[in-house]
Each structure stands twice: as structure tokens, then as C-alpha cells.
Design an enzyme around this catalytic site. Structure first.
Site, PDB file in Angstrom:
ATOM      1  N   ASN A 110       0.831  -1.211   0.000  1.00 57.40           N
ATOM      2  CA  ASN A 110       0.000   0.000   0.000  1.00 57.40           C
ATOM      3  C   ASN A 110       0.866   1.263   0.000  1.00 57.40           C
ATOM      4  OD1 ASN A 110       0.968   0.202   2.596  1.00 57.40           O
ATOM      5  ND2 ASN A 110      -1.030   0.447   3.585  1.00 57.40           N
ATOM      6  N   PHE A 137       2.719   2.604   2.191  1.00 54.35           N
ATOM      7  CA  PHE A 137       2.703   3.467   3.385  1.00 54.35           C
ATOM      8  C   PHE A 137       4.125   3.940   3.713  1.00 54.35           C
ATOM      9  CE2 PHE A 137       2.565   3.437   8.277  1.00 54.35           C
ATOM     10  CZ  PHE A 137       2.410   4.822   8.330  1.00 54.35           C
ATOM     11  N   ASP A 193      -4.061  -3.001   0.400  1.00 56.66           N
ATOM     12  CA  ASP A 193      -3.798  -2.969   1.832  1.00 56.66           C
ATOM     13  C   ASP A 193      -4.108  -4.351   2.410  1.00 56.66           C
ATOM     14  OD1 ASP A 193      -4.135  -2.558   4.675  1.00 56.66           O
ATOM     15  OD2 ASP A 193      -4.127  -0.421   4.220  1.00 56.66           O
ATOM     16  N   VAL A 194      -3.147  -4.956   3.100  1.00 58.92           N
ATOM     17  CA  VAL A 194      -3.321  -6.351   3.533  1.00 58.92           C
ATOM     18  C   VAL A 194      -4.355  -6.533   4.635  1.00 58.92           C
ATOM     19  CG1 VAL A 194      -1.016  -7.106   2.834  1.00 58.92           C
ATOM     20  CG2 VAL A 194      -1.384  -6.288   5.190  1.00 58.92           C
ATOM     21  N   LYS A 235      -3.655  -3.654  13.266  1.00 57.00           N
ATOM     22  CA  LYS A 235      -4.537  -4.270  12.253  1.00 57.00           C
ATOM     23  C   LYS A 235      -3.709  -4.898  11.136  1.00 57.00           C
ATOM     24  CE  LYS A 235      -8.765  -1.457  12.308  1.00 57.00           C
ATOM     25  NZ  LYS A 235      -9.476  -0.407  11.574  1.00 57.00           N
ATOM     26  N   ARG A 251      -6.286 -21.964   1.640  1.00 55.73           N
ATOM     27  CA  ARG A 251      -7.101 -22.260   0.454  1.00 55.73           C
ATOM     28  C   ARG A 251      -6.249 -22.771  -0.703  1.00 55.73           C
ATOM     29  NH1 ARG A 251      -8.147 -19.320  -3.801  1.00 55.73           N
ATOM     30  NH2 ARG A 251      -7.284 -17.434  -2.888  1.00 55.73           N
ATOM     31  N   ALA A 271       7.376 -12.508   8.461  1.00 51.01           N
ATOM     32  CA  ALA A 271       8.510 -11.677   8.889  1.00 51.01           C
ATOM     33  C   ALA A 271       8.196 -11.163  10.283  1.00 51.01           C
ATOM     34  CB  ALA A 271       8.703 -10.516   7.919  1.00 51.01           C
ATOM     35  N   TYR A 283       3.258  -2.648  17.696  1.00 51.63           N
ATOM     36  CA  TYR A 283       4.128  -3.419  16.794  1.00 51.63           C
ATOM     37  C   TYR A 283       4.521  -4.754  17.454  1.00 51.63           C
ATOM     38  CZ  TYR A 283       8.251  -4.304  13.784  1.00 51.63           C
ATOM     39  OH  TYR A 283       9.182  -4.839  12.913  1.00 51.63           O
ATOM     40  N   LYS A 296       3.025  -8.280  16.275  1.00 54.08           N
ATOM     41  CA  LYS A 296       3.875  -9.328  15.696  1.00 54.08           C
ATOM     42  C   LYS A 296       3.786 -10.612  16.520  1.00 54.08           C
ATOM     43  CE  LYS A 296       6.142  -7.286  12.183  1.00 54.08           C
ATOM     44  NZ  LYS A 296       6.219  -7.801  10.815  1.00 54.08           N
TER      45      LYS A 296
HETATM   46  P1  NAD Z   1       9.573  -1.185   5.215  1.00 48.73           P
HETATM   47  O1  NAD Z   1       8.762  -0.207   5.972  1.00 48.73           O
HETATM   48  O2  NAD Z   1      10.565  -0.671   4.228  1.00 48.73           O
HETATM   49  O3  NAD Z   1       8.652  -2.232   4.465  1.00 48.73           O
HETATM   50  C1  NAD Z   1       7.348  -2.549   4.851  1.00 48.73           C
HETATM   51  C2  NAD Z   1       6.475  -2.504   3.619  1.00 48.73           C
HETATM   52  O4  NAD Z   1       5.137  -2.870   3.994  1.00 48.73           O
HETATM   53  C3  NAD Z   1       6.388  -1.100   3.008  1.00 48.73           C
HETATM   54  O5  NAD Z   1       6.557  -1.174   1.621  1.00 48.73           O
HETATM   55  C4  NAD Z   1       4.983  -0.634   3.374  1.00 48.73           C
HETATM   56  O6  NAD Z   1       4.455   0.289   2.459  1.00 48.73           O
HETATM   57  C5  NAD Z   1       4.232  -1.957   3.391  1.00 48.73           C
HETATM   58  N1  NAD Z   1       2.995  -1.922   4.199  1.00 48.73           N
HETATM   59  C6  NAD Z   1       2.828  -1.428   5.445  1.00 48.73           C
HETATM   60  N2  NAD Z   1       1.554  -1.590   5.850  1.00 48.73           N
HETATM   61  C7  NAD Z   1       0.912  -2.224   4.826  1.00 48.73           C
HETATM   62  C8  NAD Z   1      -0.425  -2.645   4.638  1.00 48.73           C
HETATM   63  N3  NAD Z   1      -1.360  -2.471   5.588  1.00 48.73           N
HETATM   64  N4  NAD Z   1      -0.760  -3.235   3.462  1.00 48.73           N
HETATM   65  C9  NAD Z   1       0.177  -3.401   2.488  1.00 48.73           C
HETATM   66  N5  NAD Z   1       1.458  -3.019   2.611  1.00 48.73           N
HETATM   67  C10 NAD Z   1       1.819  -2.428   3.783  1.00 48.73           C
HETATM   68  O7  NAD Z   1      10.316  -2.081   6.316  1.00 48.73           O
HETATM   69  P2  NAD Z   1      11.331  -3.303   6.152  1.00 48.73           P
HETATM   70  O8  NAD Z   1      12.509  -2.979   6.979  1.00 48.73           O
HETATM   71  O9  NAD Z   1      11.509  -3.663   4.740  1.00 48.73           O
HETATM   72  O10 NAD Z   1      10.526  -4.445   6.914  1.00 48.73           O
HETATM   73  C11 NAD Z   1       9.877  -5.491   6.227  1.00 48.73           C
HETATM   74  C12 NAD Z   1       9.321  -6.487   7.242  1.00 48.73           C
HETATM   75  O11 NAD Z   1      10.386  -7.018   8.029  1.00 48.73           O
HETATM   76  C13 NAD Z   1       8.309  -5.873   8.204  1.00 48.73           C
HETATM   77  O12 NAD Z   1       7.279  -6.799   8.437  1.00 48.73           O
HETATM   78  C14 NAD Z   1       9.121  -5.669   9.473  1.00 48.73           C
HETATM   79  O13 NAD Z   1       8.316  -5.722  10.620  1.00 48.73           O
HETATM   80  C15 NAD Z   1      10.100  -6.831   9.401  1.00 48.73           C
HETATM   81  N6  NAD Z   1      11.326  -6.523  10.151  1.00 48.73           N
HETATM   82  C16 NAD Z   1      12.271  -5.674   9.642  1.00 48.73           C
HETATM   83  C17 NAD Z   1      13.393  -5.376  10.400  1.00 48.73           C
HETATM   84  C18 NAD Z   1      14.476  -4.456   9.885  1.00 48.73           C
HETATM   85  O14 NAD Z   1      15.404  -4.166  10.640  1.00 48.73           O
HETATM   86  N7  NAD Z   1      14.469  -3.998   8.662  1.00 48.73           N
HETATM   87  C19 NAD Z   1      13.553  -5.936  11.675  1.00 48.73           C
HETATM   88  C20 NAD Z   1      12.550  -6.770  12.152  1.00 48.73           C
HETATM   89  C21 NAD Z   1      11.449  -7.076  11.388  1.00 48.73           C
END
Ligand code: NAD
Ligand code: UDP
Length: 325
Positions: free
Chosen positions: A36, A38, A60-61, A93, A108, A116, A147, A151
Site C-alpha cells: 500500500n 505506506f 492494503d493487507v 490491524k 485455500r 517476517a 508493533y 507481531k
Molecule cells: P519497510 O517499511 O521498508 O517495508 C514494509 C512494507 O510494507 C512497506 O513497503 C509498506 O508500504 C508496506 N505496508 C505497510 N503496511 C501495509 C499494509 N497495511 N498493506 C500493504 N502493505 C503495507 O520495512 P522493512 O525494513 O523492509 O521491513 C519489512 C518487514 O520485516 C516488516 O514486516 C518488518 O516488521 C520486518 N522486520 C524488519 C526489520 C528491519 O530491521 N528492517 C527488523 C525486524 C522485522
């Protein structure tokens, strides 16, 4: 390589998601990226748009999506503290309803689905380094809870769909990861320090700067995620993925100054509420089951990240929320 699979990556336009899409497209799979936008922007995957095996969907998931796929990597969720706290109810959410939606799809389609998750499930840990068996010390009513608890609930849902519905799942707990394509305005420590150092602005140390983190380079992390997805079905995790090297935030600031050649001053700012004091992954399980361990030391990874920050025009990025300063 094995057969070509249809693979969904939620959050696929983000920092980690876009690199994962690069790898999967490069392997010849049919990749669907759902986002999405964001905390990201289309430019992260613009180079893939011309590929015959890549598709981008703005979605949006928290809403169900009907797709036919073989594998799902569920990465959709804002990851930087400032941005996930901006709209905490939406963050919860995204984690919970997003998990329910991808798990429903996986059930399904009989698809394999990877979550993640995060080192934040350990909260402000009393056990150091953190093994997967440690249940954590999370404040359920603090500002990070949207958060952390989101998670944790997602992990619960994954395990319950696995035990009760036979869904083939994987859970990875990701520790702080950095690298090119981090959003320059995500407010995370690595991006803040590099941006500030290159601009000659003060480096903002929150609290004493003696708190520690372990920083994993994005290539190592993406390799770990892919190995986990393709690992044995009897090892569903959770498994820690991160670099066991541990640094204080002051050490990170000093290294950033050295590598950028910047003369920025260090300034102290208040420590955010519930900011974990120490964090380092115990990666014994990842080594044993996946033959995985990080290969890129912090200095080398930071050099590459700094090079990327030098190459981009910050004016091309929109701050997702005001919480990056
Ligand atoms: P990021 O913010 O760059 O990527 C998250 C992506 O999810 C973004 O593109 C955002 O637009 C999208 N998003 C957010 N809400 C959404 C929704 N409701 N519907 C659809 N898309 C949505 O962050 P990242 O560092 O790439 O993290 C990716 C995943 O890894 C996340 O789940 C994060 O919790 C997990 N994670 C990352 C780290 C890190 O250090 N980078 C550490 C722990 C966990
Ligand atoms: N931090 C800091 N200055 C900044 C941004 C972050 O000192 O400009 C600190 C923050 O308080 C935390 C650590 O760096 O102790 C890592 O913060 P980040 O937001 O990158 O990730 P976290 O591990 O807290 O989720």
C-alpha cells in the site's frame, strides 16, 4: 534451480521486500508484489516493472485478497518505530488482519507462508543474547506494543493455523537490518546517522548511546529468509535471523563519522519510552538448520549503504509520517 513458483510478497515494495523481489525475480519465479506504499514508494521496484515475471498490486493487507500462489512472504508492516507508532491501531490491524488474510489464502491454495516477525517480540530482554526459546519482556500497554504485540499475535496465528489447519508455515525473527534502499526518512538509527553525517547535521544519540543493537546487512538477511522458506518442512521456526556482532549506538555513530569523513557533532536526545537496552541474536538454530550465518561485517555493509545514500536525491523521497526527526 527447482521449478518455477508463483510467489506473493506482501510489503514487497519496502526496503527488505524489494530486495527479496529482486532475488525471486532473478531466480525466474513469477512474483506478485503487494503493497500500500505506506512506508515505501514505487521507485523501489520500478526497475522490475518491465520484467515478464513481475507484477505490482496496490493493496492494503488488512483487506482480503484473492490470488492463486504457491508461496507467500508476509512482510507488509511498517518497521520503523516512529512510523509504526504514528497510527498504532492501523499497525496492529496490519499485523493481525494481514496475518489472518495471508494464512487464509495459504490454507485455500495450499501455499507455504512465511511470516517476517521481529526481535521486538523479545521486548527489552533480560536474557542476552536472545535465543528463540526466550519468551521476552514486552510491555503490552506501551507505545511500542502496537508493533511488538501485533507481531506476537501474528506468530500465534501462524502457529495455530499450522497446528489446527495444517498450513505449511515459516516464522523468522528479524533483528535490525540495514542497507541500500532503507527509506532515508524512516527515522531508524542507521539511516538517520548516515543522512545526518552526509548533511553535516548533528548526529542524534537517543539516551546515553550505550544501548546496543546488532546490525545485519540486507543481503545476508534476504539469503536467510529464502533459505528458511526453502528449508525442511519440519523446521517451521521461529528462527532468529540477524548478525551477532553487537555495537553500542555511540560506536555506530563513530563508525558512521569515520566512513563518511563527516565532522558532525553528536547531540543527545531523550531516550524513547521502552527503548530496549540490549539486543543480540543467538543464531545457533539458523546455523544448525539452514547452514546460515551473516557474511558482511558492519564496516563493509555501512560503506555500501553510505555509497547508496550519496547516490540518491533526498528530494525524491516522501517522508511517510513526520516521525523521522
Ligand atoms: P519497510 O517499511 O521498508 O517495508 C514494509 C512494507 O510494507 C512497506 O513497503 C509498506 O508500504 C508496506 N505496508 C505497510 N503496511 C501495509 C499494509 N497495511 N498493506 C500493504 N502493505 C503495507 O520495512 P522493512 O525494513 O523492509 O521491513 C519489512 C518487514 O520485516 C516488516 O514486516 C518488518 O516488521 C520486518 N522486520 C524488519 C526489520 C528491519 O530491521 N528492517 C527488523 C525486524 C522485522
Ligand atoms: N536511535 C538513536 N538516534 C536516532 C535513531 C535511533 O540513538 O536518530 C537509537 C534508538 O533509541 C535505539 C537504536 O538507536 O536505541 C535503534 O533504533 P531504531 O529505531 O533503528 O530501531 P529499534 O531497534 O529501536 O527498533
Amino acid at each position: 534451480m527447482g521449478s518455477i513458483k508463483r510467489i506473493l510478497v506482501t510489503g514487497g515494495a519496502g526496503f527488505l521486500g524489494s530486495h527479496l523481489c529482486d532475488r525471486l525475480v532473478g531466480m525466474g519465479h513469477d512474483v506478485i508484489c503487494v503493497d500500500n506504499f505506506f512506508t515505501s514508494q514505487k521507485t523501489n521496484v520500478a526497475h522490475l516493472l518491465g520484467c515478464g515475471n513481475f507484477e505490482l498490486i496496490r493493496h492494503d493487507v488488512i483487506h482480503p485478497l484473492w490470488l492463486e500462489v504457491d508461496e507467500i512472504y508476509n512482510l507488509a508492516c511498517p518497521a520503523a518505530p516512529g512510523h509504526y507508532q504514528f497510527n498504532p491501531i492501523k499497525t496492529m490491524k496490519t499485523s493481525v488482519m494481514g496475518a489472518i488474510n495471508v494464512l487464509g489464502m495459504a490454507r485455500r491454495c495450499r501455499a507455504k507462508v512465511l511470516q517476517a516477525s521481529t526481535s521486538e517480540v523479545y521486548g527489552d530482554p533480560e536474557v542476552h543474547p536472545q535465543p528463540e526459546s526466550y519468551r521476552g519482556a514486552v510491555n503490552p500497554i506501551g507505545p511500542r506494543a502496537c508493533y511488538d504485540e501485533g507481531k506476537r499475535a501474528a506468530e500465534t496465528l501462524f502457529m495455530d493455523y499450522h497446528r489446527h489447519n495444517g498450513v505449511n508455515i515459516r516464522i523468522v525473527r528479524i533483528f535490525n537490518t540495514y542497507g541500500p534502499r532503507m527509506h532515508p526518512f524512516d527515522g531508524r538509527v542507521v539511516s538517520n546517522f548516515i543522512r545526518q553525517a552526509l548533511a553535516g547535521e548533528p548526529i542524534t544519540i537517543f539516551g546515553s548511546g550505550n544501548q546496543t543493537r546488532s546490525f545485519c546487512y540486507r543481503d545476508d538477511l534476504v539469503e536467510g529468509i529464502i533459505r528458511m522458506m526453502n528449508g525442511p518442512d519440519d523446521f517451521v521456526g521461529p528462527v532468529n535471523l540477524g548478525n551477532p556482532g553487537e555495537f553500542t549506538i555511540r560506536q555506530l555513530a563513530d563508525l558512521t563519522l569515520e566512513l563518511t569523513g563527516s565532522t558532525s557533532q553528536l547531540v543527545e536526545k531523550p531516550l524513547p519510552v521502552d527503548d530496549p537496552e540490549r539486543r543480540r541474536p543467538d543464531i545457533a538454530l539458523a546455523k544448525q538448520h539452514l547452514g546460515w550465518e551473516p557474511t558482511v561485517p558492519l564496516r563493509a555493509g555501512l560503506e555500501k549503504t553510505i555509497e547508496w545514500f550519496r547516490s540518491v536525491n533526498l528530494g525524491d523521497f516522501r517522508a511517510p509520517t513526520p516521525n523521522w526527526q
